[in-house]
Design a protein around this motif. Structure first.
Motif, PDB file in Angstrom:
ATOM      1  N   ASN A  34       0.679  -1.285   0.036  1.00  0.00           N
ATOM      2  CA  ASN A  34       0.107  -0.016   0.254  1.00  0.00           C
ATOM      3  C   ASN A  34       1.053   1.304   0.077  1.00  0.00           C
ATOM      4  O   ASN A  34       0.733   2.292   0.995  1.00  0.00           O
ATOM      5  CB  ASN A  34      -0.929   0.039   1.244  1.00  0.00           C
ATOM      6  CG  ASN A  34      -1.830  -0.924   1.057  1.00  0.00           C
ATOM      7  OD1 ASN A  34      -2.080  -1.609   0.056  1.00  0.00           O
ATOM      8  ND2 ASN A  34      -2.760  -1.230   2.131  1.00  0.00           N
ATOM      9  N   SER A  67      -0.900  -5.589  -1.978  1.00  0.00           N
ATOM     10  CA  SER A  67      -1.437  -4.274  -1.770  1.00  0.00           C
ATOM     11  C   SER A  67      -2.977  -4.164  -2.129  1.00  0.00           C
ATOM     12  O   SER A  67      -3.475  -4.846  -2.965  1.00  0.00           O
ATOM     13  CB  SER A  67      -0.651  -3.434  -2.295  1.00  0.00           C
ATOM     14  OG  SER A  67       0.607  -3.259  -2.120  1.00  0.00           O
ATOM     15  N   THR A  68      -3.582  -3.523  -1.252  1.00  0.00           N
ATOM     16  CA  THR A  68      -4.968  -3.474  -1.512  1.00  0.00           C
ATOM     17  C   THR A  68      -5.557  -2.217  -2.232  1.00  0.00           C
ATOM     18  O   THR A  68      -6.728  -1.706  -2.203  1.00  0.00           O
ATOM     19  CB  THR A  68      -5.725  -3.313  -0.214  1.00  0.00           C
ATOM     20  OG1 THR A  68      -5.320  -2.603   0.849  1.00  0.00           O
ATOM     21  CG2 THR A  68      -5.538  -4.898   0.225  1.00  0.00           C
ATOM     22  N   ASP A  69      -4.589  -1.076  -2.201  1.00  0.00           N
ATOM     23  CA  ASP A  69      -4.873   0.095  -3.123  1.00  0.00           C
ATOM     24  C   ASP A  69      -4.440   0.150  -4.427  1.00  0.00           C
ATOM     25  O   ASP A  69      -4.401  -0.952  -5.248  1.00  0.00           O
ATOM     26  CB  ASP A  69      -3.911   1.290  -2.000  1.00  0.00           C
ATOM     27  CG  ASP A  69      -2.499   1.194  -2.085  1.00  0.00           C
ATOM     28  OD1 ASP A  69      -2.252   0.072  -2.804  1.00  0.00           O
ATOM     29  OD2 ASP A  69      -1.861   1.917  -1.558  1.00  0.00           O
ATOM     30  N   THR A  71      -1.352   0.395  -5.697  1.00  0.00           N
ATOM     31  CA  THR A  71      -0.013   0.246  -5.972  1.00  0.00           C
ATOM     32  C   THR A  71       0.263  -0.814  -6.918  1.00  0.00           C
ATOM     33  O   THR A  71       1.229  -0.540  -7.584  1.00  0.00           O
ATOM     34  CB  THR A  71       0.708  -0.566  -4.561  1.00  0.00           C
ATOM     35  OG1 THR A  71       0.444   0.451  -3.330  1.00  0.00           O
ATOM     36  CG2 THR A  71       2.065  -0.702  -4.725  1.00  0.00           C
TER      37      THR A  71
END
Length: 492
Positions: A34, A67-69, A71
């Protein structure tokens, strides 16, 4: 803790040869979780610095830890725009897991990593990798605690960092100064042998790798760095500190019980300039003699102290027998580990039993000396007894070494050490964890093409350019290095 057998000891360190091969000399991994805001400026700044200052081919690999965003999208865009940038996506968290995955698959002879915040000044990068390129060292680390380092950070982090390193020095006898600075490099041949022994997949990965390397006798080069703390760091200090302390306990226990096969990481005799084979002396005998003499000297002092103590409440023969028994057990254990390099618990009971037989021979020799002294002098002084026992013990020591070497710990020639070498097979799509010869040293002016390219799945990468210059467009699947790598990790 892994105890896998090894194909052999590491080859002697050599300077990487200069050649025109196209394979990157340096692969810098940036593990991220993230980091959609910091990733792009970090990669572009690092790329500009390497292009301007590093004279050989390089690669920057972004290792995205689930990553969960956005990225992943930022990393993919950078890989598409910049030929020297590659992108690896992992579906599990953990900095150690990311480094092990990418380093195990990389064909670059020098592997490095740095934190995405670029807290460490990049001018230290070339000094970091130069000792590895030249063959002088096996690993290199940036140190924020060196005397000439310049560090800007708050008192809380300063205290935690110094306290952690004091714990490592006190518990694991670590001699390196800074375990957690996110600025490290390692030779590929060393990584291929060392990484399977490292169990941690999180932030303790660095410490465990360094401790095992140091215990195996590998050379660690330290570089003073200029370092500025990132106030927006997402590291969970309490969770990380707890995991690190548990890791210290686990590694310390494994080292104490001898369950780690560190022999696989040793360099061949003669690689160090202090190691010189003596003419007409069997291999290993010189070292064994030195170790045995040191252990024997300490054992003799221990024996004399025990004898003097036991002599206060029992006769000379009983005091001699008790002192010799206790010191013999300690002597056998010390020689087993330090002089003859036997690790682990296998055969320990048998070795102690054989050591007791040797003890019996020594007892007969020293007891006979005391009996002869008493028969000749009637009631000799205590100092005379000690002098006779010293002479008898010296004779028993020589006999003990010969029996230890020929009978208790014989070299049966079964420990044949093969050099860790694997030939490059261009047509093979499998990424092996067997150490390969160091890739030739490509010159910077050679046009560089991205070896990984876009990823078809989250666990696949493109095969790199072969050392002979041929391209292979096959897909390489990254296999898990450890069985428990499939377990979910903590956010990092």
């Amino acid at each position: 803790m892994r105890t896998d057998s090894s194909p052999g000891t590491l080859p002697a360190r050599e300077h990487l040869p200069a050649a025109d091969a196209g394979t990157p000399v340096l692969d810098v991994v940036i593990p991220v979780y993230n980091e959609e805001k910091d990733l792009q400026p970090c990669v572009r700044r690092l790329h500009e610095h390497l292009t301007r200052t590093f004279p050989y081919a390089f690669r920057i690999t972004v290792a995205d830890n689930a990553s969960t965003d956005t990225t992943a999208q930022v990393a993919a865009r950078l890989a598409a725009e910049i030929p020297e940038v590659a992108n690896v996506r992992l579906e599990q968290k953990g900095r150690g897991r990311a480094l092990r995955t990418v380093w195990s698959a990389s064909e670059a002879p020098i592997l490095a990593y740095m934190d995405v915040d670029l807290s460490t000044d990049l001018n230290a990068l070339l000094p970091l990798v130069a000792p590895l390129i030249s063959g002088h060292s096996d690993l290199a680390i940036g140190s924020r605690l060196a005397r000439t380092s310049r560090v800007v950070r708050g008192p809380k982090r300063e205290f935690i960092s110094r306290a952690y390193n004091l714990i490592l020095r006190g518990s694991l006898q670590a001699r390196f100064s800074d375990a957690q600075c996110g600025f490290k490099a390692i030779r590929r041949d060393v990584a291929q042998a060392l990484l399977p022994l490292v169990e941690d997949t999180g932030w303790f990965f660095d410490t465990e790798m360094l401790v095992l390397a140091e215990r195996a006798g590998l050379r660690i080069h330290e570089v003073p760095v200029d370092w500025v703390d990132d106030p927006d760091s997402t590291v969970h200090i309490v969770k990380t500190a707890t995991d690190d302390l548990l890791g210290v306990w686990r590694v310390g226990k494994a080292l104490a019980t001898g369950s780690l096969s560190l022999d696989r990481l040793t360099r061949p005799f003669g690689d160090d300039p202090r190691d010189r084979e003596l003419a007409d002396v069997p291999t290993g005998l010189a070292r064994q003699l030195v170790g045995f003499c040191v252990v024997g000297g300490l054992s003799t002092l221990f024996y004399l102290l025990l004898y003097s103590g036991f002599r206060q409440f029992c006769g000379s023969q009983a005091a001699n027998a008790l002192a010799l028994l206790v010191s013999a057990v300690a002597n056998t254990a010390a020689n087993r580990r330090l002089t003859f390099g036997v690790r682990g618990r296998g055969g320990a009971v048998r070795h102690q039993a054989q050591g007791l037989v040797v003890f019996g021979i020594g007892l007969a020799l020293t007891s006979g000396s005391l009996a002869a002294l008493n028969a000749a002098g009637g009631h000799p002084a205590h100092s005379t007894e000690l002098a006779v026992l010293i002479c008898a013990n010296l004779a028993a020591t020589v006999l003990r070494f010969l029996l230890f070497r020929a009978w208790v710990f014989p070299d049966r020639g079964g420990r044949t050490s093969a050099t860790v070498v694997a030939a490059h097979i261009p047509s093979s799509p499998t990424c092996s964890t067997t150490a390969a010869p160091s890739a030739p040293f490509p010159q910077r002016p050679v046009p560089y093409q991205r070896p990984y390219g876009p990823y078809q799945t989250t666990t696949q990468v493109r095969a790199g350019e072969a050392a002979d210059g041929d391209w292979r467009d096959a897909t390489v699947r990254l296999q898990p290095v450890r069985p428990h790598d499939t377990e979910p990790g903590e956010p990092r």
